[in-house]
Design an enzyme around this catalytic site. Structure first.
Site, mmCIF file in Angstrom:
data_model
loop_
_atom_site.group_PDB
_atom_site.id
_atom_site.type_symbol
_atom_site.label_atom_id
_atom_site.label_comp_id
_atom_site.label_asym_id
_atom_site.label_seq_id
_atom_site.Cartn_x
_atom_site.Cartn_y
_atom_site.Cartn_z
ATOM 1 N N ASP A 1 -13.157 -4.219 -3.168
ATOM 2 C CA ASP A 1 -12.349 -3.276 -2.154
ATOM 3 C C ASP A 1 -11.051 -3.859 -1.921
ATOM 4 O O ASP A 1 -10.475 -4.054 -0.837
ATOM 5 C CB ASP A 1 -13.236 -3.384 -0.881
ATOM 6 C CG ASP A 1 -14.522 -2.487 -1.074
ATOM 7 O OD1 ASP A 1 -14.766 -1.843 -1.859
ATOM 8 O OD2 ASP A 1 -15.324 -3.183 -0.288
ATOM 9 N N GLU B 1 -14.791 8.033 0.198
ATOM 10 C CA GLU B 1 -14.539 6.853 0.660
ATOM 11 C C GLU B 1 -13.070 6.199 0.144
ATOM 12 O O GLU B 1 -12.498 6.822 -0.877
ATOM 13 C CB GLU B 1 -15.716 5.864 0.728
ATOM 14 C CG GLU B 1 -15.829 5.404 -0.410
ATOM 15 C CD GLU B 1 -17.264 4.514 -0.589
ATOM 16 O OE1 GLU B 1 -17.942 4.225 0.428
ATOM 17 O OE2 GLU B 1 -17.820 4.006 -1.747
HETATM 18 O O1 FUB Z 1 -17.672 -2.675 0.240
HETATM 19 C C1 FUB Z 1 -18.635 -1.789 0.931
HETATM 20 C C2 FUB Z 1 -18.128 -0.480 0.930
HETATM 21 O O2 FUB Z 1 -18.393 -0.181 -0.704
HETATM 22 C C3 FUB Z 1 -16.748 -0.050 0.922
HETATM 23 O O3 FUB Z 1 -16.412 0.174 2.210
HETATM 24 C C4 FUB Z 1 -16.709 0.979 -0.050
HETATM 25 O O4 FUB Z 1 -15.453 1.634 -0.071
HETATM 26 C C5 FUB Z 1 -17.232 0.724 -1.183
HETATM 27 O O5 FUB Z 1 -16.543 0.112 -1.901
#
Ligand code: FUB
Length: 327
Positions: free
Chosen positions: A12, A228
């Protein structure tokens, strides 16, 4: 292409140019016995490191500035320090991070530091009115600052269909609305107050339109709907809102003329990488544009043990981002 960081698992990546260097604010993945599930319980991170580099030449070392924030130092946090971001304004650096509160509900916190590499001191409470995950901050040329956020399934965005302050636990887990004509859930944006520590006014929905209809993207359009990993960058006066499509594993973008949208879907930035999640940031450094992202190559495909990579990206003459393949 080898990962940028190999002594830890990192994911991320939010990259920014501060003080002439690239600073990377990633999640810090760690080993866990928690079994993979679609709620993301296996992403059980407890601290953040910050990294920096003076050059994106592969031979230039990336400096690990060590732990800059730990879950145990944040009074409201119970677990899962997920994807962070950072911003600079008025001489201070701000680290934004999502985590579950003591009731298991994701909120967004802020921690403040004097240097890009921290250390960062967390505010004792999450940002009032914050929810869900994956904060991405953006300071516009006029000085106004915004924070984008939201994530489906484990990220709980689908639990707020009744309003920004109404958490519906019956939607917890890997669920989202579906069906003919149903609009996809939208990412969220809020303006930040002058001190960068609270939302300034109402949380708003980030509308993403399908170019062929001019209508909102539909919930069943899993190749294009927001899941996301929001990010905002501005190039040539155009606002590029980019994101992950989650279960179809694309990084996509949409463009608009205002940081608040609406945005029109523009295409894919990156085809699926090894691993379930895909997450990114886009930054200009030394007159080139770079995509920071992660994959699971270093761990041999273990989904919760990811590694940050970087690659240059390109725009065509109309400003469309050329789709990259993972390397
Ligand atoms: O790293 C945890 C979660 O996985 C992140 O918040 C999302 O975007 C995905 O990458």
């Amino acid at each position: 292409m080898p990962p940028l960081i190999t002594h830890l698992y990192t994911a991320d990546p939010s990259a920014h140019v501060f003080e002439g260097k690239v600073y990377i604010y990633p999640s810090h993945d760690r080993e866990t016995d928690i079994q993979f599930n679609d709620n993301g319980d296996q992403y059980d991170m407890e601290d953040y490191h910050v990294f920096s580099t003076e050059s994106l030449d592969p031979l230039t070392p990336v400096v690990d500035h060590g732990v800059v924030l730990h879950a145990k130092d944040v009074p409201w946090v119970s677990k899962q320090l997920w994807a962070p971001d950072a911003a600079f304004k008025n001489g201070k650096y701000y680290l934004y991070f999502p985590a579950r509160d003591k009731e298991g509900i994701f909120r967004i916190g802020v921690a403040v530091g004097d240097k890009p590499e921290g250390p960062f001191t967390p505010d004792p409470d999450p940002i009032k009115g914050s929810y869900s995950i994956d904060p991405a901050s953006f300071v516009d040329d006029d000085g106004n600052a915004y924070i984008y956020f939201g994530g489906l399934w484990g990220g709980q965005l689908q639990c707020y269909q009744g309003g920004h302050d109404v958490f519906d636990p019956s939607w917890s887990g890997p669920k989202e609305p579906s069906g003919a004509g149903v609009h996809a859930l939208t990412p969220r944006v809020a303006k930040l107050t002058g001190d960068m520590r609270q939302f300034d006014g109402e949380v708003q929905e980030v509308v993403i339109l399908a170019p062929e209809t001019g209508e909102k993207i539909l919930a069943d359009d899993h190749d294009r709907r927001f899941f996301e990993a929001a990010w905002m960058h501005k190039r040539g006066g155009v606002y590029y809102f980019s994101y992950s499509t989650g279960d179809t594993h694309y990084l996509c973008y949409a463009t608009g003329t205002s940081p608040l949208g609406p945005f029109t879907y523009g295409g894919r930035i990156l085809e699926p990488v090894l691993g379930w999640t895909t997450h990114h940031s886009i930054v200009e450094f030394q007159e080139k544009w770079y995509l920071f992202h992660h994959d699971c190559e270093l761990s041999g495909g273990v989904d919760h043990l990811r590694s940050v990579k970087v690659k240059e990206i390109f725009y065509d003459k109309d400003g469309k981002i050329v789709t990259e393949k993972p390397e």
